[in-house]
Every structure is written in C-alpha cells, then in structure tokens.
Write an enzyme that holds these catalytic residues in place. Structure first.
Site, PDB file in Angstrom:
ATOM      1  N   GLY A   1      48.519  45.975 186.438  1.00 41.62           N
ATOM      2  CA  GLY A   1      47.667  46.504 186.069  1.00 41.62           C
ATOM      3  C   GLY A   1      46.636  47.505 186.754  1.00 41.62           C
TER       4      GLY A   1
ATOM      5  N   GLU B   1      47.087  50.921 181.060  1.00 43.40           N
ATOM      6  CA  GLU B   1      47.580  50.648 182.265  1.00 43.40           C
ATOM      7  C   GLU B   1      49.439  49.781 182.178  1.00 43.40           C
ATOM      8  OE1 GLU B   1      47.264  51.058 185.208  1.00 43.40           O
ATOM      9  OE2 GLU B   1      44.776  52.789 184.758  1.00 43.40           O
TER      10      GLU B   1
ATOM     11  N   GLU C   1      52.203  51.997 183.467  1.00 43.50           N
ATOM     12  CA  GLU C   1      53.260  51.388 184.420  1.00 43.50           C
ATOM     13  C   GLU C   1      54.909  50.593 184.396  1.00 43.50           C
ATOM     14  OE1 GLU C   1      51.018  48.591 187.263  1.00 43.50           O
ATOM     15  OE2 GLU C   1      49.805  50.077 188.231  1.00 43.50           O
TER      16      GLU C   1
ATOM     17  N   PRO D   1      36.384  37.908 197.032  1.00 43.85           N
ATOM     18  CA  PRO D   1      35.942  38.910 197.263  1.00 43.85           C
ATOM     19  C   PRO D   1      37.134  40.024 198.087  1.00 43.85           C
ATOM     20  CG  PRO D   1      34.183  37.969 197.568  1.00 43.85           C
ATOM     21  CD  PRO D   1      35.135  36.220 196.900  1.00 43.85           C
TER      22      PRO D   1
ATOM     23  N   GLU E   1      59.002  49.691 190.863  1.00 45.91           N
ATOM     24  CA  GLU E   1      60.325  49.717 189.852  1.00 45.91           C
ATOM     25  C   GLU E   1      59.999  48.697 188.856  1.00 45.91           C
ATOM     26  OE1 GLU E   1      64.118  47.815 191.514  1.00 45.91           O
ATOM     27  OE2 GLU E   1      63.678  48.359 192.720  1.00 45.91           O
TER      28      GLU E   1
END
Length: 139
Positions: free
Chosen positions: A43, A59, A63, A80, A109
């Site tokens: 992400g 993304e 990735e 938070p 990886e």
C-alpha cells in the site's frame, strides 16, 4: 484569519488474493525496505487529486508488479497510533490478481503466504489486526 486544515495522511492498502486459474495461491505481502521494517500489506499514500481506488491500483503495480482488480472494501483503519511515523488513515481493499509478483518501489521483497502460514508477529503497523479482520470476515 486563514484556515489551515490539520488532518491525518490518507493511505490505501490492498489484501491481494493471488490466483493461478481457479487455484488460490495465497496472500501477497511485502518486506519493507524502510522503517518500520518487517512484513506489510502492500500500500501507500493517496496523492492529491487522485481517487483512492486509483491509488490502490497504482500502489499495487508499483510495489508488486501485479495488475490488481479491487473486489471490495475491507474497512477503514484510523487509530492515530497505527503508524509510528504519523497519524495515517488507511482505506483497506480486498483485491485479486494473477501472475508472479515482483518487488518494486519501497518493497524490498514480495512474498506469497497461505493464510495459515502468515507470520502475524512479523507484520508492521496494525496489519496483524487487518489480516485477522480479513480472515474473520472473508473466510
């Protein structure tokens, strides 16, 4: 008086279910290059002017090298303290892909795990909670 909004950062993550035809191979996780290091759901951050859905697909391609089709929303994670770097809210999707994942962007990886083999204690952020939520809701 000027108004300067102070809001959390917005990110998106995708639990990628990897398929070979009709055979489920497992869930795709990345090993992070940068702190916090460990395993993570792929992400990243949503860019200004970008739809969250488009950011998720972008993304995943950056990735993992996979073309992911989003199949649904798992949830929104907003604690938070979920990310030690800042207050980050993540929109978490479930998606499907085929092919061979290849590490890119900030992924050191890429690994594919059968659900029962996911090393939950090596997951960073709140990704253990997310994976457990996925297993409880989707199995």
């Amino acid at each position: 008086m000027s108004f300067e909004p102070r809001t959390p950062y917005l990110a998106t993550d995708v639990i990628i279910r990897l398929w070979e035809g009709e055979k489920f191979k497992g869930i795709v996780l990345i090993e992070r290059k940068y702190p916090p290091v460990g395993l993570a759901i792929p992400g990243g951050f949503v860019e200004v002017g970008e739809k969250v859905e488009d950011a998720a697909i972008r993304e995943m391609k950056e990735e993992t090298g996979l073309d992911v089709k989003l199949s649904g929303l798992l949830g929104i994670y907003s604690d938070p303290s979920r990310d030690p770097r800042a207050h980050v809210v993540s929109v978490v999707w479930i998606g499907d892909a085929t092919g061979e994942p290849k590490a890119g962007s900030d992924a050191k990886e890429v690994k594919v795990f059968k659900l029962e083999d996911i090393p939950l204690d090596k997951l960073v952020f709140d990704h253990k909670k997310i994976i457990l939520d996925f297993m409880r809701r989707c199995l």
